[in-house]
Design a protein around this motif. Structure first.
Motif, PDB file in Angstrom:
ATOM      1  N   TYR A   1     -11.097 -15.873 -29.324  1.00  0.00           N
ATOM      2  CA  TYR A   1     -10.353 -16.092 -27.933  1.00  0.00           C
ATOM      3  C   TYR A   1      -9.991 -14.852 -27.605  1.00  0.00           C
ATOM      4  N   LEU A   2      -9.461 -13.787 -28.445  1.00  0.00           N
ATOM      5  CA  LEU A   2      -9.445 -12.388 -27.930  1.00  0.00           C
ATOM      6  C   LEU A   2     -10.618 -11.686 -27.097  1.00  0.00           C
ATOM      7  N   GLN A   3     -11.898 -12.024 -27.903  1.00  0.00           N
ATOM      8  CA  GLN A   3     -12.916 -11.526 -27.146  1.00  0.00           C
ATOM      9  C   GLN A   3     -13.378 -11.986 -25.871  1.00  0.00           C
ATOM     10  N   ARG A   4     -13.242 -13.271 -25.700  1.00  0.00           N
ATOM     11  CA  ARG A   4     -13.422 -14.180 -24.586  1.00  0.00           C
ATOM     12  C   ARG A   4     -12.452 -13.697 -23.414  1.00  0.00           C
ATOM     13  N   ALA A   5     -11.093 -13.382 -23.767  1.00  0.00           N
ATOM     14  CA  ALA A   5     -10.128 -13.046 -22.748  1.00  0.00           C
ATOM     15  C   ALA A   5     -10.362 -11.886 -22.202  1.00  0.00           C
TER      16      ALA A   5
ATOM     17  N   LEU B   1       3.110 -14.951 -19.386  1.00  0.00           N
ATOM     18  CA  LEU B   1       3.404 -15.762 -18.254  1.00  0.00           C
ATOM     19  C   LEU B   1       3.744 -15.186 -17.215  1.00  0.00           C
ATOM     20  N   ALA B   2       4.090 -13.761 -17.271  1.00  0.00           N
ATOM     21  CA  ALA B   2       4.245 -12.823 -16.065  1.00  0.00           C
ATOM     22  C   ALA B   2       3.143 -12.212 -15.533  1.00  0.00           C
ATOM     23  N   ALA B   3       2.028 -11.730 -16.380  1.00  0.00           N
ATOM     24  CA  ALA B   3       0.724 -11.247 -15.898  1.00  0.00           C
ATOM     25  C   ALA B   3      -0.227 -12.251 -15.462  1.00  0.00           C
ATOM     26  N   HIS B   4      -0.702 -11.855 -14.251  1.00  0.00           N
ATOM     27  CA  HIS B   4      -1.639 -12.875 -13.843  1.00  0.00           C
ATOM     28  C   HIS B   4      -2.883 -12.833 -14.482  1.00  0.00           C
ATOM     29  N   ASP B   5      -3.422 -11.509 -14.727  1.00  0.00           N
ATOM     30  CA  ASP B   5      -4.742 -11.334 -15.383  1.00  0.00           C
ATOM     31  C   ASP B   5      -4.573 -10.252 -16.436  1.00  0.00           C
ATOM     32  N   PHE B   6      -4.193 -10.724 -17.650  1.00  0.00           N
ATOM     33  CA  PHE B   6      -3.575  -9.700 -18.517  1.00  0.00           C
ATOM     34  C   PHE B   6      -4.727  -9.239 -19.645  1.00  0.00           C
ATOM     35  N   SER B   7      -4.336  -7.866 -20.172  1.00  0.00           N
ATOM     36  CA  SER B   7      -4.965  -7.729 -21.345  1.00  0.00           C
ATOM     37  C   SER B   7      -4.097  -6.947 -22.365  1.00  0.00           C
ATOM     38  N   PHE B   8      -3.914  -7.060 -23.348  1.00  0.00           N
ATOM     39  CA  PHE B   8      -3.181  -6.635 -24.347  1.00  0.00           C
ATOM     40  C   PHE B   8      -4.079  -5.491 -24.863  1.00  0.00           C
ATOM     41  N   VAL B   9      -3.451  -4.271 -25.210  1.00  0.00           N
ATOM     42  CA  VAL B   9      -4.187  -3.043 -26.048  1.00  0.00           C
ATOM     43  C   VAL B   9      -3.766  -3.471 -27.557  1.00  0.00           C
ATOM     44  N   LEU B  10      -4.746  -3.805 -28.409  1.00  0.00           N
ATOM     45  CA  LEU B  10      -4.708  -4.388 -29.493  1.00  0.00           C
ATOM     46  C   LEU B  10      -5.776  -3.602 -30.792  1.00  0.00           C
ATOM     47  N   LYS B  11      -5.497  -3.686 -31.979  1.00  0.00           N
ATOM     48  CA  LYS B  11      -6.356  -3.081 -32.816  1.00  0.00           C
ATOM     49  C   LYS B  11      -7.464  -4.121 -33.020  1.00  0.00           C
TER      50      LYS B  11
ATOM     51  N   GLN C   1      -9.762  -8.794 -24.123  1.00  0.00           N
ATOM     52  CA  GLN C   1      -8.628  -8.124 -24.314  1.00  0.00           C
ATOM     53  C   GLN C   1      -9.079  -6.635 -24.902  1.00  0.00           C
ATOM     54  N   VAL C   2      -8.426  -5.677 -24.646  1.00  0.00           N
ATOM     55  CA  VAL C   2      -8.748  -4.279 -24.881  1.00  0.00           C
ATOM     56  C   VAL C   2      -8.467  -3.747 -26.428  1.00  0.00           C
ATOM     57  N   ALA C   3      -9.594  -3.681 -27.359  1.00  0.00           N
ATOM     58  CA  ALA C   3      -9.315  -3.409 -28.445  1.00  0.00           C
ATOM     59  C   ALA C   3      -9.797  -1.905 -29.083  1.00  0.00           C
ATOM     60  N   ILE C   4      -8.875  -1.338 -29.847  1.00  0.00           N
ATOM     61  CA  ILE C   4      -9.092  -0.115 -30.360  1.00  0.00           C
ATOM     62  C   ILE C   4      -9.621  -0.069 -31.669  1.00  0.00           C
ATOM     63  N   ASP C   5     -10.702   0.806 -32.146  1.00  0.00           N
ATOM     64  CA  ASP C   5     -11.305   0.887 -33.121  1.00  0.00           C
ATOM     65  C   ASP C   5     -10.587   2.205 -33.805  1.00  0.00           C
ATOM     66  N   ARG C   6      -9.693   1.982 -34.471  1.00  0.00           N
ATOM     67  CA  ARG C   6      -8.864   3.167 -35.052  1.00  0.00           C
ATOM     68  C   ARG C   6      -9.652   4.011 -35.999  1.00  0.00           C
TER      69      ARG C   6
ATOM     70  N   VAL D   1      -9.804  -8.737 -33.556  1.00  0.00           N
ATOM     71  CA  VAL D   1     -10.801  -9.569 -32.988  1.00  0.00           C
ATOM     72  C   VAL D   1     -11.934  -9.899 -34.103  1.00  0.00           C
ATOM     73  N   ALA D   2     -11.740  -9.652 -35.230  1.00  0.00           N
ATOM     74  CA  ALA D   2     -12.396  -9.933 -36.572  1.00  0.00           C
ATOM     75  C   ALA D   2     -11.920 -11.189 -37.124  1.00  0.00           C
ATOM     76  N   ILE D   3     -10.815 -11.618 -36.832  1.00  0.00           N
ATOM     77  CA  ILE D   3     -10.234 -12.806 -37.230  1.00  0.00           C
ATOM     78  C   ILE D   3     -10.960 -14.009 -36.631  1.00  0.00           C
ATOM     79  N   PRO D   4     -11.523 -15.052 -37.500  1.00  0.00           N
ATOM     80  CA  PRO D   4     -12.167 -16.323 -37.072  1.00  0.00           C
ATOM     81  C   PRO D   4     -11.327 -17.025 -36.208  1.00  0.00           C
ATOM     82  N   ILE D   5     -11.977 -17.570 -35.125  1.00  0.00           N
ATOM     83  CA  ILE D   5     -11.277 -18.563 -34.084  1.00  0.00           C
ATOM     84  C   ILE D   5     -10.294 -17.796 -33.166  1.00  0.00           C
ATOM     85  N   PHE D   6      -9.468 -16.989 -33.842  1.00  0.00           N
ATOM     86  CA  PHE D   6      -8.596 -16.264 -33.022  1.00  0.00           C
ATOM     87  C   PHE D   6      -9.063 -15.267 -32.324  1.00  0.00           C
TER      88      PHE D   6
END
Length: 256
Positions: free
Chosen positions: A110-114, A88-98, A116-121, A102-107
């Motif tokens: 949305y992460l991919q289309r938005a 709500l505070a960030a106008h064009d946001f991206s979380f750093v996430l694992k 978001q920055v994903a780390i392949d650990r 991104v592999a979760i169906p549907i959810f």
């Protein structure tokens, strides 16, 4: 009563999440900002339910410290609540996430289309250069990168455990970093279904400009976040002493 209210909120939260995830599928045909707008609808609906059912309000402070353009946002992590509210505070946001998320169906769609920055650990040594590249590209687009320097949720009052990854990002990005303090764990604790009423504060602190060496940056970041978070927790405990009793019980349970 707190248990009943909490269970009702959690049930409706997941119902709203599932409903918007299905009804919002057409949003995936558009750009990341459009998908982010759907995310904010979900956040506002969730926070409205949280307020009306559990009496938990979210208050943002220090929004004047948040640049309109590119920056890193480094937040204390006590609860699911800040993950939910920060968009709500960030106008064009991206979380750093694992990347597993991104592999979760549907959810994950949305992460991919938005974007978001994903780390392949699993890449280990290659993960950090890949992360730096993604963050630099996002910052070049004027985006605001949200990262939790401790990596995972920590109990309220627990000793800080800051990871060096945020310093590497800060050095590689060459952008300002906005520390974020909060007291959300008092109201929506990690690993608990009990949500306690009160005002959860998320405070944006004075930005740390680019150019510091990694050690100086880490020391300053941790000091600002931990000092301000401790003050916010003390403020909430002074306003509602019952929160201190609940916090003591959680600490005692964790110790055993």
């Amino acid at each position: 009563m707190i248990l009943i209210r909490s269970l009702l909120f959690i049930s409706l939260f997941y119902l709203v999440t599932a409903t918007l995830a299905i009804l919002g599928l057409p949003y995936l045909a558009f750009d990341r900002l459009t998908v982010q707008s759907l995310a904010r609808i979900w956040v506002r609906a969730s926070l409205w339910l949280l307020d009306k059912i559990c009496g938990v309000k979210v208050e943002f402070r220090g929004l004047e410290n948040l640049p309109q353009g590119a920056c890193l946002i480094a937040a204390k992590h006590q609860s699911t609540l800040e993950t939910l509210a920060l968009p709500l505070a960030a106008h064009d946001f991206s979380f750093v996430l694992k990347r597993e998320l991104v592999a979760i169906p549907i959810f994950g769609w949305y992460l991919q289309r938005a974007e978001q920055v994903a780390i392949d650990r699993a890449k280990r040594g290659q993960a950090l250069p890949d992360l730096n590249r993604q963050v630099r590209e996002a910052l070049a687009q004027g985006r605001q990168i949200i990262i939790f320097p401790e990596g995972t949720r920590r109990p309220t009052g627990a000793p800080a455990q800051y990871k060096s990854g945020v310093a590497h990002l800060y050095a590689a990005a060459g952008a300002a970093c906005v520390p974020v303090a909060l007291n959300t764990g008092l109201f929506w604790p990690r690993r608990s279904i009990l949500l306690r009423p009160g005002v959860a504060v998320i405070a944006f602190l004075e930005p740390i400009g680019p150019g510091l060496d990694k050690q100086s940056f880490m020391s300053l970041l941790e000091s600002r976040i931990e000092t301000a978070s401790a003050k916010l927790v003390a403020e909430a405990l002074a306003a509602d002493p019952s929160l201190e009793t609940a916090l003591a019980r959680r600490e005692d349970a964790a110790a055993h």
